[in-house]
Design an enzyme around this catalytic site. Structure first.
Site, short mmCIF file in Angstrom:
data_model
loop_
_atom_site.label_atom_id
_atom_site.label_comp_id
_atom_site.label_asym_id
_atom_site.label_seq_id
_atom_site.Cartn_x
_atom_site.Cartn_y
_atom_site.Cartn_z
N GLY A 253 0.80 -1.22 0.00
CA GLY A 253 0.00 0.00 0.00
C GLY A 253 0.83 1.27 0.00
O GLY A 253 0.52 2.23 -0.70
N SER B 283 -3.84 -2.99 -0.60
CA SER B 283 -2.80 -3.80 0.03
C SER B 283 -3.39 -5.14 0.45
O SER B 283 -4.42 -5.19 1.13
CB SER B 283 -2.26 -3.05 1.25
OG SER B 283 -1.32 -3.85 1.91
N ALA B 284 -2.74 -6.23 0.04
CA ALA B 284 -3.31 -7.57 0.21
C ALA B 284 -3.47 -8.02 1.66
O ALA B 284 -4.42 -8.70 2.00
CB ALA B 284 -2.45 -8.60 -0.55
N CYS C 191 2.35 7.29 23.26
CA CYS C 191 3.31 6.27 23.61
C CYS C 191 3.31 5.09 22.66
O CYS C 191 4.17 4.24 22.73
CB CYS C 191 3.07 5.80 25.03
SG CYS C 191 3.62 7.04 26.20
#
Lengths: 392, 140
Positions: free
Chosen positions: A72, A200-201, A326
């Site tokens: 991606g 994105s896979a 954080c």
């Protein structure tokens, strides 16, 4: 650890067995280079083309408009840099939003250092862009609008069709980072007026390290990776054949019974939200109540901090994520939570639980039960909660 | 990411709570930055008889507070003044670089509580002359 509840499906998903099964031969027996002329190479080449057809079909695109990438982020980088450099004769202005993934934001920041101007649109309290603000931001120099399909943190789904329409009417290219949406939401690039789309896979039960960019025919775009003639001379490098095969199978599976899967997920999601609100006070839901990804839950618990929440959940075998400072590797909480107007101290207490195909109602109950205990424990330790109790 | 010591103090923090009519109370940090520590001291004859804390913050902030209370409990004021952020971090077998400010906050919480004690009881504590409890350990 006996019990493990994975509720971080927006971070990544496991590769489904059926997907892995299709991939495996391309590591060992069918290892040919797709560019080779002999039959072993042809076998790989054919496998890639079948996967390309599957991806194209899922998006209602044509196979020759799908280009495989290493994920991606590469697709995002390529779309933005490629369009910017290929169209710089026309203008140097790009419009995006403040809640994009860093794959978009950092690429835009990079282009700002190289002579491009970027407008970062605000979003409302739900994370939605304002269409009027978008229209007003377009100038004669605008060459690209890039707005994400669905937000990775708060799950808000943008009015993509309307954004695409505005872009189309003004003759500006429209790219959408659909990494969180593909495989989870119905997408038709023609109907939605999309010119470029990143996917994105590993977000839909495919393998990591493989993605794609949809580029509408006729869109001017420079390559990002130069070299050999793969992917129609647009993306060099020997193809990740097993990965591409896996992505093809995964996207096919994802859209096979999408409606049933989503009906179940939405029910599970809303049940999780409801149970959190029923059992814990001083909590708020982030993102839009209905215009959100089927599996996304994002809440803020006041008076506690997200990382200690995640560590505590992990101790109970629950995997989740947070937009607290954080966990971001900086001292600032998530840019998305700040952009929707949350004060810093509330943004620090965010929790994202992203549900997937393998989560169950039983797991939802377990997570809520543990959340009640953990939030109570951390609040008992928090000097901020003490002040509230006194007011009560 | 964290040492076993940090996780131990996060899981089972020592000395959590409040002390009623404490001889010294110090609060440092800022909710904006995601961490606040409040420390309560019971002091008799110059010795810290009891100490409790409350913390809003990440895992290392909670662990640092817990460790700081352990390091000063039963100690003299002079000894408590020698507990630096480095000592807190070392006692926890180290903290990730980005979390070092948590140990700074712990040191400041001790000093802020001692400063409150010194003001209330009009006693001078060597080393607190220039201490500013509102100083931001994040440096921004």
């Amino acid at each position: 650890m006996e019990k493990y509840v994975y509720m971080d499906n927006s971070a990544t998903t496991p590769v489904k067995e059926e997907v892995l099964k299709e991939m495996l031969p391309y590591f060992t027996s069918k290892y040919g280079n797709p560019s080779s002329v002999y039959s072993l190479g042809n076998e790989s080449k054919n496998a890639i083309e079948i996967a390309r057809e599957k991806v194209a079909k899922a998006l209602n695109a044509k196979p020759n408009e799908i280009f495989f990438t290493a994920g991606g982020s590469e697709a995002d980088n390529w779309a933005i840099k490629g369009v910017a450099y290929a169209n710089k004769g026309k203008g140097n202005h790009i419009i995006t939003s403040k809640i994009e993934h860093h794959g978009i934001l950092h690429t835009c920041k990079y282009l700002e250092k190289h002579g491009f101007n970027v407008t970062y649109l605000d979003v409302d309290e739900y994370g939605l862009v304002d269409l009027q603000q978008l229209e007003e931001a377009i100038t004669d120099d605008t060459i690209l609008i890039t707005i994400m399909f669905a937000n990775n943190e708060i799950g808000t789904i943008q009015p993509i069709k309307e954004i695409g329409k505005i872009a189309k009417d003004k003759g500006v290219l429209f790219h959408t980072d659909a990494v969180q949406a593909v495989g989870h939401v119905k997408i038709d690039v023609d109907d939605l007026n999309i010119d470029l789309l990143s996917l994105s896979a590993h977000k839909f039960y495919g393998p990591k390290g493989v993605g794609a960019l949809y580029v509408r025919r006729g869109v001017k775009i420079d390559p990002l990776i130069s070299g050999g003639g793969q992917e129609g001379n647009r993306r060099a490098g020997t193809e990740n054949v097993p990965g591409i095969v896996g992505m093809g199978k995964a996207i096919e599976l994802a859209y096979e019974d999408l409606e049933e899967k989503n009906a179940r997920l939405i029910k599970l999601r809303d049940s999780l939200i409801q149970k959190i609100f029923d059992n814990i006070d001083y909590v708020r839901l982030n993102g839009h109540p209905t215009k959100r990804l089927p599996g996304n839950v994002n809440v803020c618990f006041e008076f506690i901090e997200g990382e200690s929440l995640l560590l505590s959940l992990d101790m109970e075998g629950i995997a989740a994520s947070s937009g607290s400072a954080c966990t971001s590797g900086t001292l600032e909480p998530s840019h998305v939570l700040l952009a929707i107007g949350l004060p810093h101290e509330i943004a620090h207490g965010s929790l994202r639980l992203s549900l997937g195909d393998f989560n169950t109602e039983e797991e939802v109950d377990y997570v809520v039960e543990k959340l009640v205990e953990i939030v109570a424990r951390l609040r008992a330790m928090s000097p901020l909660y003490e002040d509230v109790k006194e007011v009560k | 990411m964290y040492s076993e010591k940090v996780m131990d103090h996060f899981r089972n923090p020592r000395n959590v709570g409040e002390i009623e009519n404490a001889d010294g109370v110090g609060e440092v940090g800022n909710p904006r930055c995601g961490d606040i520590m409040k420390m309560y001291l019971k002091i008799e004859d110059g010795i810290i008889k009891d100490v409790k804390f409350k913390t809003f913050g990440c895992g290392s902030a909670i662990a640092s507070s817990s460790m700081a209370t352990e390091l000063i409990k039963g100690k003299t004021i002079e000894e408590a003044m020698k507990v630096t952020n480095k000592k807190v971090a070392e006692a926890l077998d180290g903290l990730p670089p980005i979390k070092m400010h948590c140990s700074v906050l712990a040191e400041q919480a001790i000093k802020a509580a001692l400063l409150d004690y010194s003001k209330k009881n009009n006693v001078h504590i060597e080393g607190l002359e220039d201490f500013n409890p509102d100083e931001d350990p994040h440096g921004h």
